[in-house]
Design a protein around this motif. Structure first.
Motif, PDB file in Angstrom:
ATOM      1  N   ILE A   1     -34.506 -14.039 -25.910  1.00  0.00           N
ATOM      2  CA  ILE A   1     -34.975 -12.565 -25.127  1.00  0.00           C
ATOM      3  C   ILE A   1     -34.074 -11.905 -23.957  1.00  0.00           C
ATOM      4  O   ILE A   1     -33.232 -13.222 -23.409  1.00  0.00           O
ATOM      5  CB  ILE A   1     -35.406 -13.790 -24.265  1.00  0.00           C
ATOM      6  CG1 ILE A   1     -37.325 -13.596 -24.865  1.00  0.00           C
ATOM      7  CG2 ILE A   1     -36.390 -13.048 -23.015  1.00  0.00           C
ATOM      8  CD1 ILE A   1     -38.911 -14.910 -24.274  1.00  0.00           C
TER       9      ILE A   1
ATOM     10  N   VAL B   1     -32.838 -10.717 -20.650  1.00  0.00           N
ATOM     11  CA  VAL B   1     -33.281 -10.115 -19.038  1.00  0.00           C
ATOM     12  C   VAL B   1     -31.988 -10.115 -18.008  1.00  0.00           C
ATOM     13  O   VAL B   1     -31.119 -10.630 -18.584  1.00  0.00           O
ATOM     14  CB  VAL B   1     -33.876 -12.453 -18.563  1.00  0.00           C
ATOM     15  CG1 VAL B   1     -34.386 -11.683 -17.492  1.00  0.00           C
ATOM     16  CG2 VAL B   1     -34.212 -12.361 -19.298  1.00  0.00           C
TER      17      VAL B   1
ATOM     18  N   CYS C   1     -36.732 -21.163 -26.225  1.00  0.00           N
ATOM     19  CA  CYS C   1     -36.352 -19.161 -25.873  1.00  0.00           C
ATOM     20  C   CYS C   1     -34.736 -19.518 -25.590  1.00  0.00           C
ATOM     21  O   CYS C   1     -34.470 -20.218 -24.934  1.00  0.00           O
ATOM     22  CB  CYS C   1     -37.585 -19.218 -25.705  1.00  0.00           C
ATOM     23  SG  CYS C   1     -38.840 -18.723 -25.602  1.00  0.00           S
TER      24      CYS C   1
ATOM     25  N   LEU D   1     -32.119 -17.948 -23.723  1.00  0.00           N
ATOM     26  CA  LEU D   1     -32.727 -16.333 -23.168  1.00  0.00           C
ATOM     27  C   LEU D   1     -30.588 -15.816 -22.806  1.00  0.00           C
ATOM     28  O   LEU D   1     -29.860 -16.393 -21.866  1.00  0.00           O
ATOM     29  CB  LEU D   1     -32.540 -17.281 -21.588  1.00  0.00           C
ATOM     30  CG  LEU D   1     -34.038 -17.463 -21.692  1.00  0.00           C
ATOM     31  CD1 LEU D   1     -34.796 -17.850 -20.408  1.00  0.00           C
ATOM     32  CD2 LEU D   1     -35.268 -16.614 -22.171  1.00  0.00           C
TER      33      LEU D   1
ATOM     34  N   ASP E   1     -35.777  -7.053 -22.308  1.00  0.00           N
ATOM     35  CA  ASP E   1     -36.666  -7.359 -22.665  1.00  0.00           C
ATOM     36  C   ASP E   1     -37.302  -7.632 -21.459  1.00  0.00           C
ATOM     37  O   ASP E   1     -39.139  -7.119 -21.234  1.00  0.00           O
ATOM     38  CB  ASP E   1     -36.828  -8.618 -23.609  1.00  0.00           C
ATOM     39  CG  ASP E   1     -36.206  -8.350 -24.816  1.00  0.00           C
ATOM     40  OD1 ASP E   1     -36.522  -7.068 -25.338  1.00  0.00           O
ATOM     41  OD2 ASP E   1     -35.481  -9.080 -24.978  1.00  0.00           O
ATOM     42  N   VAL E   2     -36.673  -8.088 -21.076  1.00  0.00           N
ATOM     43  CA  VAL E   2     -37.596  -8.407 -19.313  1.00  0.00           C
ATOM     44  C   VAL E   2     -36.563  -8.328 -17.519  1.00  0.00           C
ATOM     45  O   VAL E   2     -35.372  -8.746 -18.170  1.00  0.00           O
ATOM     46  CB  VAL E   2     -37.944 -10.252 -19.468  1.00  0.00           C
ATOM     47  CG1 VAL E   2     -38.844 -10.329 -17.905  1.00  0.00           C
ATOM     48  CG2 VAL E   2     -38.832 -11.061 -20.119  1.00  0.00           C
TER      49      VAL E   2
ATOM     50  N   LYS F   1     -41.396  -2.101 -18.483  1.00  0.00           N
ATOM     51  CA  LYS F   1     -41.217  -2.558 -19.232  1.00  0.00           C
ATOM     52  C   LYS F   1     -41.294  -4.043 -17.817  1.00  0.00           C
ATOM     53  O   LYS F   1     -41.868  -3.593 -17.131  1.00  0.00           O
ATOM     54  CB  LYS F   1     -39.310  -2.924 -18.594  1.00  0.00           C
ATOM     55  CG  LYS F   1     -38.748  -2.342 -19.983  1.00  0.00           C
ATOM     56  CD  LYS F   1     -37.479  -2.734 -19.823  1.00  0.00           C
ATOM     57  CE  LYS F   1     -36.515  -1.842 -21.111  1.00  0.00           C
ATOM     58  NZ  LYS F   1     -34.992  -1.754 -20.435  1.00  0.00           N
ATOM     59  N   PRO F   2     -41.550  -5.514 -18.745  1.00  0.00           N
ATOM     60  CA  PRO F   2     -42.418  -6.655 -17.873  1.00  0.00           C
ATOM     61  C   PRO F   2     -41.088  -6.928 -16.961  1.00  0.00           C
ATOM     62  O   PRO F   2     -39.986  -6.803 -17.088  1.00  0.00           O
ATOM     63  CB  PRO F   2     -42.223  -7.436 -19.546  1.00  0.00           C
ATOM     64  CG  PRO F   2     -41.846  -6.746 -19.958  1.00  0.00           C
ATOM     65  CD  PRO F   2     -41.383  -5.093 -20.382  1.00  0.00           C
TER      66      PRO F   2
ATOM     67  N   VAL G   1     -41.229 -15.597 -17.199  1.00  0.00           N
ATOM     68  CA  VAL G   1     -40.390 -14.559 -17.890  1.00  0.00           C
ATOM     69  C   VAL G   1     -40.208 -15.279 -19.209  1.00  0.00           C
ATOM     70  O   VAL G   1     -40.026 -13.814 -19.557  1.00  0.00           O
ATOM     71  CB  VAL G   1     -38.323 -15.349 -17.697  1.00  0.00           C
ATOM     72  CG1 VAL G   1     -37.474 -14.140 -18.983  1.00  0.00           C
ATOM     73  CG2 VAL G   1     -38.182 -14.579 -16.287  1.00  0.00           C
TER      74      VAL G   1
ATOM     75  N   HIS H   1     -44.562 -13.692 -19.480  1.00  0.00           N
ATOM     76  CA  HIS H   1     -44.051 -12.189 -19.110  1.00  0.00           C
ATOM     77  C   HIS H   1     -44.008 -11.404 -20.499  1.00  0.00           C
ATOM     78  O   HIS H   1     -44.538 -10.910 -20.418  1.00  0.00           O
ATOM     79  CB  HIS H   1     -44.009 -11.732 -17.959  1.00  0.00           C
ATOM     80  CG  HIS H   1     -44.758 -10.756 -17.382  1.00  0.00           C
ATOM     81  ND1 HIS H   1     -45.656 -10.624 -17.220  1.00  0.00           N
ATOM     82  CD2 HIS H   1     -44.165  -9.941 -17.145  1.00  0.00           C
ATOM     83  CE1 HIS H   1     -46.137  -9.126 -16.210  1.00  0.00           C
ATOM     84  NE2 HIS H   1     -44.950  -9.227 -15.967  1.00  0.00           N
ATOM     85  N   TYR H   2     -43.136 -12.145 -21.410  1.00  0.00           N
ATOM     86  CA  TYR H   2     -42.227 -11.384 -21.575  1.00  0.00           C
ATOM     87  C   TYR H   2     -43.290 -11.160 -23.283  1.00  0.00           C
ATOM     88  O   TYR H   2     -43.606 -10.464 -23.273  1.00  0.00           O
ATOM     89  CB  TYR H   2     -40.998 -11.777 -22.537  1.00  0.00           C
ATOM     90  CG  TYR H   2     -40.803 -11.151 -23.845  1.00  0.00           C
ATOM     91  CD1 TYR H   2     -39.999 -10.627 -24.093  1.00  0.00           C
ATOM     92  CD2 TYR H   2     -40.733 -12.322 -24.860  1.00  0.00           C
ATOM     93  CE1 TYR H   2     -40.065  -9.471 -25.359  1.00  0.00           C
ATOM     94  CE2 TYR H   2     -40.825 -11.811 -26.296  1.00  0.00           C
ATOM     95  CZ  TYR H   2     -40.281 -10.424 -26.814  1.00  0.00           C
ATOM     96  OH  TYR H   2     -39.446  -9.615 -27.268  1.00  0.00           O
ATOM     97  N   GLU H   3     -44.138 -12.542 -23.152  1.00  0.00           N
ATOM     98  CA  GLU H   3     -45.268 -12.433 -24.092  1.00  0.00           C
ATOM     99  C   GLU H   3     -46.186 -11.256 -24.092  1.00  0.00           C
ATOM    100  O   GLU H   3     -46.651 -10.481 -25.231  1.00  0.00           O
ATOM    101  CB  GLU H   3     -46.230 -13.778 -25.350  1.00  0.00           C
ATOM    102  CG  GLU H   3     -44.880 -14.233 -25.733  1.00  0.00           C
ATOM    103  CD  GLU H   3     -45.258 -15.896 -25.521  1.00  0.00           C
ATOM    104  OE1 GLU H   3     -46.233 -15.872 -24.524  1.00  0.00           O
ATOM    105  OE2 GLU H   3     -44.225 -16.498 -25.759  1.00  0.00           O
TER     106      GLU H   3
END
Lengths: 91, 665
Positions: free
Chosen positions: B6, B8, B52, B54, B85-86, B111-112, B162, B165-167
């Motif tokens: 992910i 960020v 994950c 990051l 992504d976030v 975007k998230p 993070v 919320h990404y999901e």
């Protein structure tokens, strides 16, 4: 009856309300993005002889040069406790 | 489906604690300070959470997604990047009202977004309360996580948000404009989707087109004038703040206006009359500490270095090492590098003081305090911030000019910033003032700083007159709350600078010392015993006629000055290597240099020493600075013009100083 003046003429320790911004387009947008919009209450904290001043607006302090302060039209605002957000006409 | 990688981005207003939070999460040690313009480039780091990995990107602080300065461009292009992504929007809870403007813009990107509420302790201190249930509701149910970047709390919850919320993906629009504008946005969105089907965030682009955003319009040339018949930016901004007003009404409680600590301190530090003297006093105190306390600690280093030098020599002798190798190690490397290391205490104290000034929130005030003087020479008070940084190191100072609004101001600031004495010039001042002005070395040292500052301002003034510029009075800078400097932040700052200094000693200065040793010990006939026949002497002698009017007409000095371009400390190293002094910064070492240099033709006294210091203050900064200037100005022509100007100017000033000084000394 409200007499219009610029922030440049504002005195330290007093509160004013913004009536309009009259500086270059780019600076105007920048000031607006910082929350200096029509009707926003602005509190002059201190000022220097050359016109540079520190204001408090929306809970943050900004230092403004003379060029900018003399392009901000303001009017006096009566301090009435909590109403930091004056009514505005709908957009 | 869970993606394990992910990306960020950390986005937020200047001074909201992005970098502190970034450091806390990634464990990196980036520089943090309490004034805008510290992070001028995006910086990447990594962390892992719940399996994950990051990839975190720290961005320069911005107030809005409109582009005015280079920093804002950097951040916007990073935020817009489809790879991100976030977005973690770090918000200073103590000035929520202003910070939320950027939040509303970020939400429009689709975007998230995860909101990290920082500085909640200040909110509490002020007797305020934020409704943490209502706030997310009004922001479209994005996660809102209170964190403390300084105390490192709430970090796990933030990472959890993070990852999850990404999901969940992006939320719905929360902010609706007047019907007229919404209609136009809808039309432009359709046009965007038709012309640029792969683009994300059509709504954001549509809004930016209505705001007549230059970059977005250039990148998307479409016939939109029938829809965007004029610039709607004012209405769009006002609508956002109206929405923020309604958020504040519902979310913030106990609004009381009590006299705050910051206002109390500001009564002195930003006083209309006392502001400048107070600033000068603070700087004088900084340098006083640098020289006196630094000098007191120096003794320890001297003893250690003397021990290393003699024991190394003895060890090498006992192994039957070749003479040339002993000479290289003892007279080349230990003398060149070691002499520089003894200045470490001075450098540490200088950076400690600068770190405290930066972290306390005072720096932004300096821009206000100095605005009057800077305005007269056509620069904004903001241009003074890179100049103060220049007392530490010219390279980051040049980078910090990015916070200035116009290219013209940037270049002007780049021209004058090298005149601020960087920490590398400090060893030169200390050494020569102690050798030739033993009664009051501190006064001579501080005079170099003052002369540099005055010359910088005068040059800006002359430039302003030449271009018939007006005085500049469009200062616009936020003044953050004062806070007690954070120990961790200061530690990271000072340690990073010391590490840079040690690295420089181990690389640039190390190599320069070897080269100087070679140039001084080898000539056309191989190794020479008389340095006067060495390669170094041959090169140096070419410059003697040029430097003679400045009282610097010795080939040794020419060699020292040329090698000083690699790094200013090398000027001191060269003297150490030239005269075979193990520790140039000790009483014995100094005595040896003085005796040597004075016995030479045409003699070297106080006037020569002062001229040398002036020349070192003014002539071109080190290679690293020149490369940075070239990169930041994006113009070889500008860089070359600057080099020529600085060399000529340094020469003229040194000649004037020497010719005048000769009369008195």
């Amino acid at each position: 009856m409200v007499i219009s003046m610029t922030l440049f003429e504002g005195n330290a320790g007093e509160q004013y309300q913004i009536k309009g911004l009259f500086v270059e387009e780019a600076i105007t947008r920048r000031l607006e993005a910082l929350g200096l919009n029509d009707g926003t209450v602005i509190h002059v904290l201190t000022r220097k002889k050359n016109g540079a001043l520190i204001v408090k607006v929306r809970g943050t302090r900004l230092a403004l040069g003379k060029h900018i302060s003399s392009g901000i039209e303001i009017s006096h605002v009566k301090v009435d406790g909590n109403s930091n957000v004056p009514d505005r006409e709908a957009m | 489906m869970q993606k394990t990688d992910i990306k960020v981005a950390f986005v937020g207003n200047p001074n909201c604690g992005k970098t502190t939070l970034f450091n806390a999460i990634t464990g990196s040690r980036l520089k943090v300070a309490n004034w805008p313009g510290v992070t001028v480039e995006k910086i990447e780091g990594a962390a892992s959470y719940e399996g994950c990995s990051l990839h975190l990107v720290d961005t320069p602080g911005i107030y809005s997604l409109s582009c005015y300065t280079i920093e804002e461009k950097v951040t916007r292009s990073c935020v817009m990047d489809d790879d991100i992504d976030v977005l973690v929007n770090i918000v200073d809870a103590s000035s929520l009202e202003r910070n939320l403007y950027l939040t509303l813009q970020l939400l429009e990107l689709g975007k998230p977004v995860v909101l990290a509420l920082n500085m909640m302790d200040i909110v509490k201190e002020r007797g305020l309360e934020i409704d943490l249930h209502r706030l997310p509701e009004m922001l479209g149910n994005i996660p809102v996580v209170p964190v403390s970047a300084a105390k490192r709390t709430g970090l796990d919850i933030l990472l959890h948000a993070v990852v999850h919320h990404y999901e969940e993906g992006p939320q719905n629009d929360i902010l609706h404009y007047a019907d007229e504008i919404e209609n136009k946005i809808a039309k432009l969105e359709v046009m965007m989707q038709a012309n640029y089907p792969t683009h994300s965030s059509p709504r954001w682009h549509a809004i930016k087109l209505l705001e007549y955003d230059e970059d977005v319009r250039m990148e998307h040339p479409m016939q939109i004038l029938n829809v965007a018949d004029h610039n709607y930016e004012k209405q769009i901004i006002q609508r956002k703040y109206k929405y923020i007003d309604s958020i504040m009404e519902e979310v913030l409680f106990h609004k009381e206006e009590k006299e705050q600590m910051t206002d109390q301190i500001d009564k002195v530090l930003t006083h209309p009359v006392l502001g400048v003297p107070v600033f000068l006093l603070i700087m004088a105190f900084v340098f006083f500490m640098t020289f006196t306390v630094g000098d007191a600690l120096k003794g320890v280093f001297e003893i250690a270095l003397g021990f290393i030098s003699t024991s190394t020599e003895q060890a090498l002798l006992s192994f039957g090492t070749a003479d040339w190798l002993i000479s290289l190690v003892v007279n080349g490397i230990i003398a060149g590098v070691g002499g520089i290391l003894t200045f470490l205490p001075n450098i540490a104290i200088l950076f400690l003081a600068l770190a405290v000034l930066e972290d306390s929130g005072y720096m932004a005030r300096v821009a206000y305090v100095m605005d009057g003087i800077m305005g007269k020479v056509g620069l904004s008070g903001k241009a003074f911030l890179p100049m103060i940084l220049g007392f530490g190191c010219t390279v980051p100072a040049i980078m910090a000019t990015r916070a200035l609004e116009t290219e013209h101001d940037r270049r002007k600031t780049m021209v004058i910033t090298p005149f601020m004495s960087c920490s590398a010039r400090l060893p030169i001042y200390v050494l020569f003032s102690e050798m030739f002005f033993p009664e009051n070395p501190f006064v001579i040292c501080i005079s170099m700083y003052i002369i540099g500052l005055i010359i910088a301002i005068l040059i800006a003034l002359v430039m302003n007159k030449l271009e018939k510029g007006k005085s500049n009075d469009s200062l616009l800078i936020e003044l953050p709350e004062y806070k007690r400097p954070n120990a961790r932040t200061i530690r990271i700052y000072v340690w990073t600078k010391l590490k840079d200094y040690l690295t420089k000693a181990g690389t640039t200065i190390f190599i320069a010392s070897i080269i100087i040793w070679f140039l001084l010990n080898y000539g056309m006939q191989g190794m020479v015993t008389d340095a006067g026949e060495s390669f170094g002497a041959m090169i140096g002698k070419l410059l003697v006629p040029v430097l003679a009017p400045a009282g610097l007409g010795m080939w040794q000095i020419a060699v020292a000055l040329i090698s000083g371009i690699s790094a200013k400390e090398v000027v001191v190293s060269s003297f150490a290597v030239l005269f075979g002094v193990a520790n140039a910064n000790s009483a014995d070492g100094m005595q040896m240099i003085v005796t040597n240099i004075q016995s030479m033709n045409p003699g070297f006294g106080a006037a020569n020493a002062f001229s040398l210091m002036i020349f070192c203050l003014l002539y071109i900064p080190c290679v690293a600075s020149l490369v940075t200037i070239d990169k930041e100005s994006k113009s070889h022509k500008f860089t070359i013009k600057m080099i020529v100007f600085q060399l000529l100017f340094a020469w003229v000033m040194a000649v004037m100083v020497y010719q005048t000084g000769k009369i008195f000394f």
